[in-house]
Design an enzyme around this catalytic site. Structure first.
Site, PDB file in Angstrom:
ATOM      1  CB  CYS A 181      -0.870   0.043   1.253  1.00 43.21           C
ATOM      2  SG  CYS A 181      -1.965  -1.385   1.430  1.00 43.21           S
ATOM      3  CB  CYS A 209      10.815  -5.393   0.237  1.00 44.85           C
ATOM      4  SG  CYS A 209      10.035  -6.148  -1.185  1.00 44.85           S
ATOM      5  CB  SER A 229       7.834  -2.285 -14.068  1.00 42.14           C
ATOM      6  OG  SER A 229       7.106  -3.336 -14.632  1.00 42.14           O
ATOM      7  CG  ASP A 282       8.268  -7.859 -17.435  1.00 42.09           C
ATOM      8  OD1 ASP A 282       8.363  -6.711 -16.940  1.00 42.09           O
ATOM      9  OD2 ASP A 282       7.191  -8.482 -17.472  1.00 42.09           O
ATOM     10  CG  ASP A 283       9.236  -5.936 -13.410  1.00 45.32           C
ATOM     11  OD1 ASP A 283       8.812  -6.512 -12.413  1.00 45.32           O
ATOM     12  OD2 ASP A 283       8.484  -5.566 -14.340  1.00 45.32           O
ATOM     13  CB  CYS A 289       5.972 -12.176  -0.501  1.00 49.27           C
ATOM     14  SG  CYS A 289       6.232 -10.721   0.543  1.00 49.27           S
ATOM     15  CB  CYS A 292      13.755  -9.143   2.402  1.00 48.70           C
ATOM     16  SG  CYS A 292      12.672 -10.595   2.364  1.00 48.70           S
ATOM     17  CB  CYS A 299       9.931 -13.988  -3.007  1.00 43.45           C
ATOM     18  SG  CYS A 299      10.761 -12.459  -3.375  1.00 43.45           S
TER      19      CYS A 299
HETATM   20  S1  SF4 Z   1       9.790 -12.062   0.227  1.00 43.56           S
HETATM   21 FE1  SF4 Z   1      10.288 -10.948  -1.650  1.00 43.56          FE
HETATM   22  S2  SF4 Z   1       8.557  -9.589  -1.980  1.00 43.56           S
HETATM   23 FE2  SF4 Z   1       8.446 -10.297   0.134  1.00 43.56          FE
HETATM   24  S3  SF4 Z   1       9.483  -8.738   1.361  1.00 43.56           S
HETATM   25 FE3  SF4 Z   1      11.009 -10.282   0.844  1.00 43.56          FE
HETATM   26  S4  SF4 Z   1      11.914  -9.564  -1.089  1.00 43.56           S
HETATM   27 FE4  SF4 Z   1      10.038  -8.422  -0.768  1.00 43.56          FE
END
Ligand code: SF4
Length: 458
Positions: A2, A237, A284, A345-346, A382, A432, A435
């Site tokens: 958000c 992230c 993107s 693509d991203d 995620c 992070c 994913c």
């Molecule tokens: S798991 Fe992937 S999408 Fe989720 S916070 Fe970590 S890096 Fe971001």
């Protein structure tokens, strides 16, 4: 995911927050809302489904000229996609105290908090978070002290803005620093937004990002900065750099556009493809395609036209995604006909968009289509605020190899960026990347259980 915004500007806070939300529209299109502190000691909120401009009529009806406001654009990760549930800002009262919450993130253990601490059943993490802050306020009689306790109870990610009838604005970021949040104070006005680009866009040149665990409180005349005592490994992230944030945003002192160009350069630098043109998937994939073109020397061209009046497919409810892709993209025939294309693509999440794009491009005459993705394969869900909650929804999940994915999407070849290259592209050693790797910064997550909690049928 958000977007949040807040402002203290004499008589004009609503206008500022409205403009900030317009600049944050890419972070959520399901609903938008603004809460104000009134002179009568109340906190009121106006929320509307859809885009920020759809708030206008309701704001005009209320005719508010408040000094304090916070706002929110919503893209849901728990609860329903339907407007109403989880729409923000949410207003609650505790005795004489009134406050509103706008938050960006995801509370993983919201059901446990709901059952064990609040002793009530709430359907969304937003409701749980606001009720939890209310309960903590009851104990500590201070909003900042209440927010300081969150890292001991909440597992997950949050960047939040609170507005109380004291009146006061409180901003806070979780101790991992998953989500962006920046603010500016020039001695008169206090303004904050999820992304620095929103502040830039309304003419604010000097701002700073909140550090992980930081709490910033503003009461109309002074700022108080404190930090949650709990410490966590810094884990911004990586998807903010890959896809979510605007290219002109700076997150952890790294400009997103530069990071994306570098992702493309690293991807191209390890490639040996022979092609006529590079086509970015707009918008993107564009920064990465520029980098890929620089590294390979293959010219970049616009091969796909994007209808700018249709929102971001990934953050729309799944039931709408397929029809939207067809309406959203149209190839530029002279750019692609008879050519060997590198389509950049991203990221690939469910693979829905790229599969359809490849079909459309072939139908319009493209000869070979080589797909290059400026992020690693997404194999794990995620739970920190991006809506890909189960492995089976992910095209590279469920044990599928890159060759499997290549076949499913119908590409002539497929390559991804390496995990290590994300560190190089951003220059950050701590990110992070759960994913991609399955190594979550928040320890001891039960993935099987959480997939059931966060899987949503529409
Ligand atoms: S798991 Fe992937 S999408 Fe989720 S916070 Fe970590 S890096 Fe971001």
């Amino acid at each position: 995911m958000c977007g949040i915004a807040s402002a203290y500007v004499a008589r004009n806070a609503v206008r500022y927050v409205y403009n900030l939300l317009i600049e944050l529209q890419h972070r959520g299109q399901e609903s938008a809302g603004i809460a104000v502190a009134t002179e009568g000691g109340e906190v009121k909120s106006v929320v509307a489904p859809g885009y920020v401009h759809q708030l206008l009529n309701r704001l005009a009806i209320d005719g508010v000229f408040s000094d304090y406001a916070i706002g929110h654009v919503r893209y849901s990760t728990t609860g329903s996609y339907i407007y109403g549930e989880g729409s923000q800002p949410v207003v609650v009262k505790e005795g004489e105290m009134r406050f509103a919450l706008a938050f960006n993130g995801n509370i993983i253990n919201y059901m446990d908090i709901s059952r064990d601490l609040l002793k009530k059943s709430y359907r969304s993490d937003t409701s749980v978070l606001v009720e939890l802050i209310k309960a903590l306020y009851r104990d500590y009689r201070d909003l900042v002290e209440a927010v300081k306790q969150l890292p001991y109870i909440v597992r997950g990610s949050y960047s939040l803005a609170l507005l109380s009838n004291e009146p006061r604005i409180v901003l806070a970021k979780d101790t991992y620093g998953f989500k962006p949040l920046a603010y500016s104070y020039d001695g008169n006005s206090f303004i904050a937004a999820s992304e620095s680009s929103a502040l830039d866009s309304i003419g604010i040149d000097l701002w700073r990002e909140l550090y992980p665990g930081e709490i910033v409180s503003f009461d109309g005349s002074s700022i108080e900065i404190t930090k949650a005592e709990r410490r966590s490994r810094h884990s911004p992230c990586s998807f903010e750099y890959i896809y979510f944030s605007r290219p002109d945003t700076v997150f952890n002192n790294v400009e997103v556009h530069r990071a994306r160009i570098r992702m493309g350069e690293l991807l191209g630098g390890r490639d040996d493809i022979d092609a006529d043109i590079i086509v970015p998937v707009p918008d993107s994939g564009r920064s990465a395609a520029i980098g890929y073109s620089r590294a390979t020397g293959i010219p970049i061209d616009e091969g796909l036209m994007r209808n700018r009046y249709i929102g971001r497919g990934f953050i729309m409810p799944p039931s709408q995604r397929d029809q939207i892709i067809d309406l959203k993209y149209n190839p530029i025939r002279t750019s692609i006909s008879g050519k060997n294309i590198v389509l950049v693509d991203d990221s690939l999440i469910r693979g829905t968009t790229i599969r359809r794009l490849i079909r459309i491009l072939r139908r319009k005459g493209a000869r070979e289509i080589h797909v290059r993705i400026a992020s690693p394969p997404i194999r794990y869900p995620c739970f920190m605020g991006i809506d890909f909650p189960t492995r089976r929804e992910l095209i590279a999940g469920g044990g599928r190899s890159i060759k499997d994915v290549e076949r499913i999407i119908g590409a002539d070849s497929l390559k991804y960026l390496d995990v290590e290259d994300l560190h190089l592209a951003t220059g950050l050693c701590s990110l992070c990347m759960a994913c991609f790797t399955g190594r979550y910064p928040i320890k001891d997550l039960n993935i099987d259980r959480l997939e059931k909690v966060f899987y949503r049928r529409v």
